[in-house]
Write an enzyme that holds these catalytic residues in place. Structure first.
Site, PDB file in Angstrom:
ATOM      1  N   LYS A 173       6.739   3.727  -4.695  1.00 60.67           N
ATOM      2  CA  LYS A 173       5.597   2.819  -4.553  1.00 60.67           C
ATOM      3  C   LYS A 173       4.504   3.158  -5.566  1.00 60.67           C
ATOM      4  O   LYS A 173       3.904   2.264  -6.183  1.00 60.67           O
ATOM      5  CB  LYS A 173       5.042   2.902  -3.132  1.00 60.67           C
ATOM      6  CG  LYS A 173       3.741   2.128  -2.896  1.00 60.67           C
ATOM      7  CD  LYS A 173       3.919   0.635  -3.064  1.00 60.67           C
ATOM      8  CE  LYS A 173       2.599  -0.118  -2.881  1.00 60.67           C
ATOM      9  NZ  LYS A 173       2.129  -0.122  -1.489  1.00 60.67           N
ATOM     10  N   LYS A 195      -7.146   3.442  -5.147  1.00 70.79           N
ATOM     11  CA  LYS A 195      -6.548   4.529  -4.375  1.00 70.79           C
ATOM     12  C   LYS A 195      -5.130   4.821  -4.849  1.00 70.79           C
ATOM     13  O   LYS A 195      -4.751   5.981  -5.079  1.00 70.79           O
ATOM     14  CB  LYS A 195      -6.534   4.172  -2.893  1.00 70.79           C
ATOM     15  CG  LYS A 195      -5.972   5.269  -1.996  1.00 70.79           C
ATOM     16  CD  LYS A 195      -5.553   4.749  -0.642  1.00 70.79           C
ATOM     17  CE  LYS A 195      -4.206   4.060  -0.703  1.00 70.79           C
ATOM     18  NZ  LYS A 195      -3.644   3.753   0.632  1.00 70.79           N
ATOM     19  N   THR A 202       0.457   3.449   2.075  1.00 71.95           N
ATOM     20  CA  THR A 202       0.638   4.072   0.766  1.00 71.95           C
ATOM     21  C   THR A 202      -0.194   5.346   0.742  1.00 71.95           C
ATOM     22  O   THR A 202      -1.424   5.297   0.764  1.00 71.95           O
ATOM     23  CB  THR A 202       0.204   3.131  -0.362  1.00 71.95           C
ATOM     24  OG1 THR A 202       0.993   1.944  -0.310  1.00 71.95           O
ATOM     25  CG2 THR A 202       0.395   3.798  -1.723  1.00 71.95           C
TER      26      THR A 202
END
EC number: 1.1.1.31
Length: 295
Positions: A169, A244, A94
């Site tokens: 995502k 994150k 990601t």
């Protein structure tokens, strides 16, 4: 595509690589953590020292790494090591959309192919082979990767060109972060109103409050035995990782002028949870932060 190089054998990458081995693929893997290396060897992964060695003779290189910078480092190492056959890079990390597209450009400039295929489903999904893949890339490259993705996941959605998978995502994980916080809030409130946590879980799971954060990752220990909360929040999807992902979503929101007040609030709460010592624990440990703030 029988020979796979798998870079990143941690909580997610390790089980994904193991599922490929069980499906008959030859997997050479790399990880800097000795515990991850040992676990991968037990599952039949041939662990080697470098990404270049893993990629030698491979048909596909899969990366599952914490940052886009590490993905770039692996790409450069593989390309510098010399690749003698057509090669497809599948990045399941990601990272930001911009990093993803920059990494793809490096691969394509060298004459190879690249798709981004981040996942949802957590460690439970990685182990069970039921991940959801959000994929960006050409239709031809996505079709070529499909047999591998089908081994590791239950559904693959082609979201568009390179970078579209990462975009999906980040949006998904912003929703996930908000869900996990509000489920924790509701569980605390329900208990203080006299409800048994299992009863409240069953009510919400069968009605409009249902979500993955409740039914799979319930933050109250013992309610869902397979949830990280039932093993003292060990493993699972770390608080540092949701921070994150939410940061990347916030950057994208700023770049596009999109207001995300709930996403911003969730990000702030998870940062506070990490500061309280929960950074390496599953992100559902935010319930302990909320408990500590209660009167």
């Amino acid at each position: 595509m029988k020979n796979i190089a798998f870079i990143g054998l941690g909580n997610m990458g390790g089980p994904m690589a193991a599922n490929l081995v069980r499906a008959g693929y030859t997997v050479r893997g790399v990880d800097v953590v000795e515990q991850a290396q040992a676990a991968a060897r037990e599952q039949g992964v041939e662990v080697v020292p470098t990404a270049a060695e893993a990629a030698r003779g491979a048909d596909v290189v899969i990366t599952m790494l914490p940052t886009g910078a590490l993905v770039r480092k692996v790409i450069e190492e593989v390309l510098e090591g010399g690749v003698g056959k057509p090669l497809l890079f599948i990045d399941s990390s990601t990272v930001s959309v911009a990093e993803c597209r920059d990494n793809a450009a490096v691969v394509r400039a060298a004459g190879y192919r690249f798709i981004d295929a981040p996942v949802s489903g957590g460690t439970v999904g990685a182990q069970a082979g039921t991940l959801a893949f959000m994929v960006g890339g050409s239709a031809e490259d996505v079709a070529e990767a499909a047999p591998l993705l089908d081994v590791m996941g239950r559904v693959t959605t082609h979201c568009g060109e390179v970078g579209a998978g990462e975009a999906a995502k980040l949006c998904n994980n912003m929703v996930l972060g908000v869900h996990q916080v509000v489920i924790a809030e509701a569980m605390i409130l329900g208990r203080r109103l006299g409800l048994d946590p299992r009863t409240l879980h069953d009510v919400m799971a069968g009605s409009t409050g249902a979500s993955w954060a409740l039914t799979t990752n319930c933050p109250v220990p013992g309610v869902v035995e397979s949830a990280a909360s039932s093993r003292d929040f060990a493993g699972g999807f770390g608080t540092d990782l949701i921070i994150k992902d939410l940061h990347l979503a916030q950057v994208s929101a700023t770049d596009t002028g999109t207001p995300t007040p709930l996403g911003d609030l969730a990000a702030a709460l998870f940062r506070e949870s990490a500061a309280a010592g929960h950074g390496r624990r599953d992100f559902s440990a935010v319930i302990e932060l909320l408990e500590s703030q209660s009167r």
